[in-house]
Design an enzyme around this catalytic site. Structure first.
Site, PDB file in Angstrom:
ATOM      1  N   SER A 113      -7.346  -8.940   6.538  1.00  0.00           N
ATOM      2  CA  SER A 113      -6.076  -8.333   6.143  1.00  0.00           C
ATOM      3  C   SER A 113      -5.125  -8.133   7.315  1.00  0.00           C
ATOM      4  CB  SER A 113      -6.356  -7.027   5.408  1.00  0.00           C
ATOM      5  OG  SER A 113      -5.171  -6.489   4.889  1.00  0.00           O
ATOM      6  N   HIS A 114      -4.792  -6.892   7.580  1.00  0.00           N
ATOM      7  CA  HIS A 114      -3.777  -6.547   8.590  1.00  0.00           C
ATOM      8  C   HIS A 114      -4.390  -6.369   9.979  1.00  0.00           C
ATOM      9  CE1 HIS A 114      -5.672  -3.240   6.616  1.00  0.00           C
ATOM     10  NE2 HIS A 114      -5.556  -2.555   7.746  1.00  0.00           N
ATOM     11  N   ASP A 277       1.716  -8.670   5.605  1.00  0.00           N
ATOM     12  CA  ASP A 277       0.598  -8.565   6.551  1.00  0.00           C
ATOM     13  C   ASP A 277      -0.180  -9.868   6.691  1.00  0.00           C
ATOM     14  OD1 ASP A 277      -0.714  -8.529   4.095  1.00  0.00           O
ATOM     15  OD2 ASP A 277      -2.341  -7.277   4.854  1.00  0.00           O
ATOM     16  N   ASP A 279      -2.818 -11.249   5.384  1.00  0.00           N
ATOM     17  CA  ASP A 279      -3.217 -12.029   4.211  1.00  0.00           C
ATOM     18  C   ASP A 279      -2.223 -11.931   3.059  1.00  0.00           C
ATOM     19  OD1 ASP A 279      -3.861  -9.351   3.815  1.00  0.00           O
ATOM     20  OD2 ASP A 279      -5.469  -9.823   2.412  1.00  0.00           O
ATOM     21  N   ASP A 281      -0.946  -9.390   1.256  1.00  0.00           N
ATOM     22  CA  ASP A 281      -0.970  -8.448   0.133  1.00  0.00           C
ATOM     23  C   ASP A 281      -0.192  -7.160   0.409  1.00  0.00           C
ATOM     24  OD1 ASP A 281      -2.809  -7.453   1.922  1.00  0.00           O
ATOM     25  OD2 ASP A 281      -4.471  -7.304   0.495  1.00  0.00           O
ATOM     26  N   ARG A 282       0.168  -6.908   1.648  1.00  0.00           N
ATOM     27  CA  ARG A 282       0.944  -5.700   1.951  1.00  0.00           C
ATOM     28  C   ARG A 282       2.427  -6.019   2.104  1.00  0.00           C
ATOM     29  NH1 ARG A 282      -2.279  -1.596   5.933  1.00  0.00           N
ATOM     30  NH2 ARG A 282      -4.221  -1.623   4.759  1.00  0.00           N
ATOM     31  N   LYS A 376      -3.052  -6.365  -4.584  1.00  0.00           N
ATOM     32  CA  LYS A 376      -1.685  -6.007  -4.236  1.00  0.00           C
ATOM     33  C   LYS A 376      -0.989  -7.270  -3.746  1.00  0.00           C
ATOM     34  CE  LYS A 376      -3.313  -4.017   0.120  1.00  0.00           C
ATOM     35  NZ  LYS A 376      -4.566  -3.273   0.091  1.00  0.00           N
TER      36      LYS A 376
HETATM   37  C1  G1P Z   1      -6.963   0.764   4.097  1.00  0.00           C
HETATM   38  C2  G1P Z   1      -5.924   1.503   3.284  1.00  0.00           C
HETATM   39  C3  G1P Z   1      -6.198   1.314   1.816  1.00  0.00           C
HETATM   40  C4  G1P Z   1      -6.236  -0.177   1.485  1.00  0.00           C
HETATM   41  C5  G1P Z   1      -7.230  -0.870   2.396  1.00  0.00           C
HETATM   42  C6  G1P Z   1      -7.207  -2.382   2.201  1.00  0.00           C
HETATM   43  O1  G1P Z   1      -8.240   1.282   3.820  1.00  0.00           O
HETATM   44  O2  G1P Z   1      -5.890   2.870   3.611  1.00  0.00           O
HETATM   45  O3  G1P Z   1      -5.213   1.963   1.074  1.00  0.00           O
HETATM   46  O4  G1P Z   1      -6.589  -0.373   0.150  1.00  0.00           O
HETATM   47  O5  G1P Z   1      -6.927  -0.598   3.765  1.00  0.00           O
HETATM   48  O6  G1P Z   1      -5.959  -2.939   2.509  1.00  0.00           O
HETATM   49  P1  G1P Z   1      -8.982   2.381   4.765  1.00  0.00           P
HETATM   50  O7  G1P Z   1      -8.997   1.805   6.158  1.00  0.00           O
HETATM   51  O8  G1P Z   1      -8.109   3.604   4.731  1.00  0.00           O
HETATM   52  O9  G1P Z   1     -10.316   2.593   4.158  1.00  0.00           O
HETATM   53 ZN    ZN Z   2      -3.910  -7.315   3.550  1.00  0.00          ZN
END
Ligand code: G1P
Ligand code: ZN
Length: 543
Positions: A113-114, A277, A279, A281-282, A376
């Site tokens: 992801s990010h 981000d 991938d 989704d954000r 998302k």
């Molecule tokens: C974090 C975000 C959460 C999101 C997840 C995946 O998780 O807070 O809302 O769904 O990334 O993108 P966390 O690191 O808080 O468990």
């Molecule tokens: Zn992501």
């Protein structure tokens, strides 16, 4: 070519977190690491025999060779067919869409992801179900259980196949279909939004900046915004995906998307700005001179979604994760539609979406989406905003001001304290949990605590219960503190402190949320004794 059965043994720590298994890339590249986890996925879902899967990832370092390993394992486990994005690249929402479109048995998404990517940064793998959504806890628990008892995995010795060429091929008897990464996703977006109206807005001089942060959305945003909607060439910046994201931290928030923030707050800002981000989704959304918090964005989207053709019938309901502000609840109440509060993580929205209870979902962590997929979707949120801007013909600032005047404003911020020693963070949370029963009635910073608990969620569709999803401290004046430890980090513990305070308004855009929240922030520090346990007094990231 032959199927090899390779002897292996359990590797500790293969427990999926909030969103799949994420580790440092060298860990994932270590002997048998990826292979053990992929075999555990297949075993946990009742085998791969005769099944069809989608495969793709965000293009980060190791994405390409991991894809070849997963394909060889799918073939050796008897899968009938795998649909792969070109060069093994798919944004997470595009992968979710392909799973649904092709009615497959699920999909494997390679992404952290990010989190930054590269040889010494992060990698990740997760499994999505036939509905296109992340595997629920029961399934990820089964995968983890399997990793603790695994003795062998199956893999074909076939050579790598060319994932750059679109079309059909085979790998050891398994069909492999390589598809363009963007086409089907872009077609879905055209069914949801008024592309002619948005195109006319761009033709009329509307300006935009989309920062793809050298991550997966570059090609998607360029095709949709520039080619199909007529945004000026160059609207999309950092549009070429790179294995290390060009050294950027591809997390669309004011801290990491600082280039975009500087431009949007500067003298020659475009009308609208957005970022996505690693991938895809954000999303982060910014107007000229005005930042829109994700919680507020969800509320504005819910209040205006009917302006887009795909949502013209109205919404069934709105769901938000518990730490997300209650701004969307106020809209749901005004519309007379359902509202739902779930634990953190997109997987908890799946049942509500499948059952038709919720149409829009959102998290404070820059995640917004709808029932069009089961993830998302960053670009989707940007397009819904564009559709609303085209329909209302107002600036982002004007839309926000009207929204706050009508519904009041939920001042909101999240403070992250990163890479805390795990034992210290655990001790702090344990002490806080231990104090919960004594908190109601206490006064802090002039505010009375009305209730305090550890959030537990009973899924209204399947009755499954998720405990310990975050400590909540609720004040009599409606203010709120939430604290939980991250489930996605790969280094130590990350403490997330979520802060909220409601102002019934009318309230302008001129209040700094950090100032408005100052007493709530002080209360959080004193109630959890953050400095005493962790040695930290200031957060590393504020969103
Ligand atoms: C974090 C975000 C959460 C999101 C997840 C995946 O998780 O807070 O809302 O769904 O990334 O993108 P966390 O690191 O808080 O468990
Ligand atoms: Zn992501």
């Amino acid at each position: 070519m032959t199927v090899l059965t390779i002897a292996t043994q359990p590797i500790a720590g293969q427990k999926p977190g909030t969103s799949g298994l994420r580790k440092k890339t060298p860990v994932f590249m270590g002997p048998h690491y990826l292979q053990n986890f992929v075999q555990a996925i297949f075993d946990a879902i009742g085998g791969a025999q005769g099944k069809t899967f989608v495969l793709g990832g965000d293009g980060r370092y190791f994405n390409d060779s991991a894809a070849q390993i997963i394909l060889r394992m799918a073939a050796a486990n008897g899968a009938a067919r795998v649909i792969v994005g070109q060069n093994a690249v798919l944004s997470t929402p595009a992968a979710s869409h392909l799973i649904r479109l092709n009615k497959t048995d699920g999909g494997i998404i390679m992404s952290a992801s990010h989190n930054p990517g590269g040889p010494n940064e992060d990698f990740g793998v997760k499994f999505n179900m036939p509905n296109g959504g992340p595997a629920p806890e029961a399934v990820t628990e089964a995968m983890f259980a399997r990793t603790t008892e695994i003795t062998e995995y199956r893999i074909s010795d076939a050579p790598d196949i060319d994932l750059g060429r679109i079309g059909d091929t085979t790998l050891d008897g398994m069909a492999v279909t390589v598809v363009d990464s963007v086409t089907d996703y872009a077609a879905l977006m055209e069914t949801l939004f008024d592309f002619p109206a948005i195109r006319a807005m761009f033709t009329g001089g509307f300006t935009m900046r989309f920062d793809a942060m050298c991550a997966v959305t570059g090609p998607y945003a360029t095709e949709i915004l520039e080619n199909r909607l007529g945004a000026a060439p160059g609207t999309v910046t950092h549009g070429t995906p790179l294995p290390d994201f060009g050294g950027m931290h591809p997390d669309p928030n004011p801290t990491w998307a600082h280039e975009l923030m500087a431009e949007m707050m500067g003298p020659n800002a475009p009308d609208f700005g957005a970022a996505s981000d690693g991938d895809g989704d954000r999303n982060m959304v910014v107007g000229r001179g005005v930042y829109v918090s994700p919680s507020d964005s969800l509320a504005v989207l819910a209040a205006n979604a009917h302006l887009a053709p795909g949502y013209a019938r109205g919404l069934a309901g709105v769901a938000r994760s518990m730490p997300t502000s209650a701004a969307a609840d106020r809209v749901a109440d005004a519309l007379g539609i359902g509202k739902y509060e779930t634990p953190t993580g997109w997987k908890f929205f799946g049942n509500l979406l499948d059952a038709g209870r919720a149409t829009l979902c959102g998290e404070e962590s820059f995640g917004t989406g709808s029932d069009h997929v089961r993830e998302k979707d960053g670009l989707w949120a940007v397009l819904l905003w564009l559709n609303i801007l085209a329909a209302r013909r107002q600036s982002v600032a004007a839309i926000m001001a009207e929204h706050f005047a009508k519904y009041g404003r939920n001042y909101y911020s999240r403070h992250d304290f990163e890479a805390i020693a795990t034992d210290k963070a655990d001790a702090m949370m344990a002490a806080l949990r231990g104090s919960l029963a004594t908190l109601p009635g206490q006064e802090v910073e002039g505010m009375t605590i009305a209730a305090a608990d550890d959030f537990a969620y009973t899924d209204p569709i399947d009755g499954s219960v998720s405990q310990k999803q975050g400590v909540r401290i609720l004040f009599a004046d409606g203010s709120r503190i939430v604290m939980r430890l991250s489930g996605t980090g790969t280094e130590g513990a990350t403490l997330r402190v979520y802060l909220e305070r409601y102002s019934p308004g009318p309230d302008g855009l001129d209040h700094d949320p950090q100032e408005a929240l100052a007493p709530v922030i002080r209360a959080a520090h004193s109630l959890a004794r953050i400095a005493e346990f962790t040695g930290r007094t200031t957060p590393d990231v504020i969103t």
